[in-house]
Design an enzyme around this catalytic site. Structure first.
Site, PDB file in Angstrom:
ATOM      1  N   ASP A 183       0.838  -1.198   0.000  1.00  0.00           N
ATOM      2  CA  ASP A 183       0.000   0.000   0.000  1.00  0.00           C
ATOM      3  C   ASP A 183       0.867   1.239   0.000  1.00  0.00           C
ATOM      4  O   ASP A 183       1.890   1.289   0.680  1.00  0.00           O
ATOM      5  CB  ASP A 183      -0.891   0.011   1.247  1.00  0.00           C
ATOM      6  CG  ASP A 183      -1.748   1.278   1.305  1.00  0.00           C
ATOM      7  OD1 ASP A 183      -2.288   1.670   0.250  1.00  0.00           O
ATOM      8  OD2 ASP A 183      -1.853   1.868   2.396  1.00  0.00           O
ATOM      9  N   GLU A 267      -1.897  -1.263  -5.936  1.00  0.00           N
ATOM     10  CA  GLU A 267      -3.078  -0.585  -6.452  1.00  0.00           C
ATOM     11  C   GLU A 267      -2.775   0.020  -7.817  1.00  0.00           C
ATOM     12  O   GLU A 267      -1.675   0.482  -8.069  1.00  0.00           O
ATOM     13  CB  GLU A 267      -3.493   0.535  -5.499  1.00  0.00           C
ATOM     14  CG  GLU A 267      -4.056   0.025  -4.196  1.00  0.00           C
ATOM     15  CD  GLU A 267      -4.417   1.170  -3.268  1.00  0.00           C
ATOM     16  OE1 GLU A 267      -5.498   1.117  -2.673  1.00  0.00           O
ATOM     17  OE2 GLU A 267      -3.612   2.107  -3.134  1.00  0.00           O
ATOM     18  N   CYS A 319     -12.615  -2.689   6.331  1.00  0.00           N
ATOM     19  CA  CYS A 319     -11.925  -3.544   7.303  1.00  0.00           C
ATOM     20  C   CYS A 319     -11.697  -4.927   6.700  1.00  0.00           C
ATOM     21  O   CYS A 319     -12.335  -5.307   5.726  1.00  0.00           O
ATOM     22  CB  CYS A 319     -12.761  -3.668   8.580  1.00  0.00           C
ATOM     23  SG  CYS A 319     -11.963  -4.692   9.845  1.00  0.00           S
ATOM     24  N   CYS A 321     -12.688  -7.516   7.867  1.00  0.00           N
ATOM     25  CA  CYS A 321     -13.928  -8.277   8.031  1.00  0.00           C
ATOM     26  C   CYS A 321     -14.970  -7.868   6.998  1.00  0.00           C
ATOM     27  O   CYS A 321     -16.033  -8.459   6.913  1.00  0.00           O
ATOM     28  CB  CYS A 321     -14.508  -8.079   9.439  1.00  0.00           C
ATOM     29  SG  CYS A 321     -15.216  -6.422   9.690  1.00  0.00           S
ATOM     30  N   CYS A 336     -12.006  -1.001  13.986  1.00  0.00           N
ATOM     31  CA  CYS A 336     -13.265  -1.473  13.404  1.00  0.00           C
ATOM     32  C   CYS A 336     -14.321  -1.647  14.503  1.00  0.00           C
ATOM     33  O   CYS A 336     -14.124  -2.409  15.448  1.00  0.00           O
ATOM     34  CB  CYS A 336     -13.048  -2.791  12.684  1.00  0.00           C
ATOM     35  SG  CYS A 336     -14.580  -3.446  12.001  1.00  0.00           S
ATOM     36  N   CYS A 339     -15.758  -5.718  14.115  1.00  0.00           N
ATOM     37  CA  CYS A 339     -15.019  -6.894  14.599  1.00  0.00           C
ATOM     38  C   CYS A 339     -13.996  -6.537  15.671  1.00  0.00           C
ATOM     39  O   CYS A 339     -13.363  -7.408  16.252  1.00  0.00           O
ATOM     40  CB  CYS A 339     -14.342  -7.620  13.444  1.00  0.00           C
ATOM     41  SG  CYS A 339     -12.941  -6.713  12.762  1.00  0.00           S
ATOM     42  N   ASP A 346      -2.352   1.680   7.265  1.00  0.00           N
ATOM     43  CA  ASP A 346      -1.658   1.293   6.033  1.00  0.00           C
ATOM     44  C   ASP A 346      -1.554  -0.224   5.913  1.00  0.00           C
ATOM     45  O   ASP A 346      -1.649  -0.783   4.822  1.00  0.00           O
ATOM     46  CB  ASP A 346      -0.243   1.891   6.003  1.00  0.00           C
ATOM     47  CG  ASP A 346      -0.262   3.415   5.982  1.00  0.00           C
ATOM     48  OD1 ASP A 346      -1.319   3.987   5.642  1.00  0.00           O
ATOM     49  OD2 ASP A 346       0.782   4.019   6.306  1.00  0.00           O
TER      50      ASP A 346
HETATM   51 ZN   LIG Z   1     -13.744  -5.338  11.053  1.00  0.00          ZN
END
Ligand SMILES: [Zn+2]
Length: 362
Positions: A183, A267, A319, A321, A336, A339, A346
């Site tokens: 990233d 990316e 996230c 999740c 988050c 979760c 990063d």
């Molecule tokens: Zn999460």
């Protein structure tokens, strides 16, 4: 695939005079050829071709003997540049070709180095036809036999040799297993999905401060004054030094990554999609990141590694999740609410990028 190796070269005074002379004559030739094309167009309604201009070179040398001092291919390359400029213009990729002044004509090229034996026959030197053996600082190895083109460039008060090679792509590495997502960090220069962070070397900041200082000095000098010329030269010099240091850093960082991983996911950042601000440091960093991506790409190709580009959309706001976790640029840690994951933002992005890349491959 093309790879360019760039080295500092250190001509003697006499050699340097010849090199400046070559630049000057090539530039005059370029401008004369542009003028000739324009005259021809106005008089006869059609432009001249590269070939017809090249065919005039032998006759021109007879009339202007100083052009005998320059290798024919170097002169041909100057005409080729003009032809390329027109081609880019006609295909809508660039504006109309300009007449070049000294500041905008800063390199000449030997387009076909087939006498490679000669060019690199002396260790630590490069041989330039009609100029001689010039000291060259080889800070990393290059495949001498594969070099097909030599470009000699004057920049920031220094001379460089850009050596181009056309290399075939390597066979893909079998059982490619080690994969990494990278990233472009907010907190770091780059974050790797395995938890490694790459930071900008500290001296960049120091050099950037120095650059800002020299630029302030320049802005206070009177236009056209001798001191302004001096101040400008200083700014150019600092620029060149920063560019060199950065290139070196990017080469080392990219080489390390390509060595350690078989699949490298990044990316797909086309510059225009990025948030732009026009601060100097930021624009240098943008340029650096683009270069970093290019280095990873060609080093991957070269070593049979796989370079995968993925859609960057939402990688900084999601996230692991899958929950949407919006963050502005000043938020450095990802937390988050769904979760409970708490992690460097990063690193979360790098892991998401890796996931996307693996999904693309599967
Ligand atoms: Zn999460």
């Amino acid at each position: 695939m093309q790879i360019v190796y760039r080295y500092g070269i250190y001509p003697s005074r006499e050699q340097e005079q010849k090199m400046f002379h070559t630049l000057k004559l090539c530039r005059h030739l370029y401008n004369a050829a542009l003028e000739q094309r324009e005259t021809c167009y106005h008089q006869r309604g059609r432009s001249l071709s590269y070939t017809s201009q090249q065919n005039e070179l032998p006759g021109m040398k007879k009339e202007l003997p100083e052009y005998e001092e320059i290798q024919s291919q170097v002169l041909q390359d100057a005409l080729r540049r003009l032809d390329d400029a027109f081609k880019r213009f006609f295909s809508g990729l660039a504006g109309y070709p300009h007449y070049k002044d000294r500041d905008h004509y800063t390199s000449f090229s030997y387009p076909q180095v087939d006498n490679v034996k000669n060019t690199f026959s002396r260790p630590g030197y490069i041989y330039l036809s009609k100029i001689g053996f010039i000291k060259m600082k080889v800070h990393r190895e290059f495949p001498a036999k594969a070099i097909s083109r030599v470009n000699v460039k004057y920049h920031g008060g220094k001379w460089y040799a850009n050596l181009t090679t056309e290399t075939p792509q390597a066979e893909p590495v079998e059982h490619a297993t080690k994969a990494v997502g990278i990233d472009r960090g907010i907190n770091h220069f780059a974050a790797l999905s395995d938890g490694t962070f790459i930071d900008n070397p500290r001296y960049f900041r120091k050099m950037e401060k120095k650059l800002a200082k020299e630029q302030r000095k320049l802005s206070r000098k009177k236009k056209g004054s001798k001191n302004r010329g001096k101040a400008k030269a200083k700014v150019v010099k600092v620029h060149a030094k920063i560019a060199n240091q950065r290139r070196d850093f990017l080469h080392k960082a990219s080489a390390q990554i390509v060595k350690n991983y078989d699949i490298i996911v990044m990316e797909d950042l086309t510059i225009k999609n990025m948030i732009r601000n026009h601060k100097l440091a930021k624009s240098i960093q943008d340029a650096g990141w683009g270069e970093f991506g290019n280095y990873i790409e060609y080093k991957s190709l070269h070593q049979g590694k796989r370079h995968v580009l993925v859609d960057p959309k939402g990688t900084s706001q999601t996230c692991l999740c899958g929950a949407h976790v919006p963050k502005d640029l000043s938020t450095r840690v990802h937390e988050c609410p769904v979760c409970g994951l708490v992690m460097d933002r990063d690193l979360v992005s790098a892991k998401l990028i890796l996931e996307r890349g693996l999904a693309v491959i599967a």
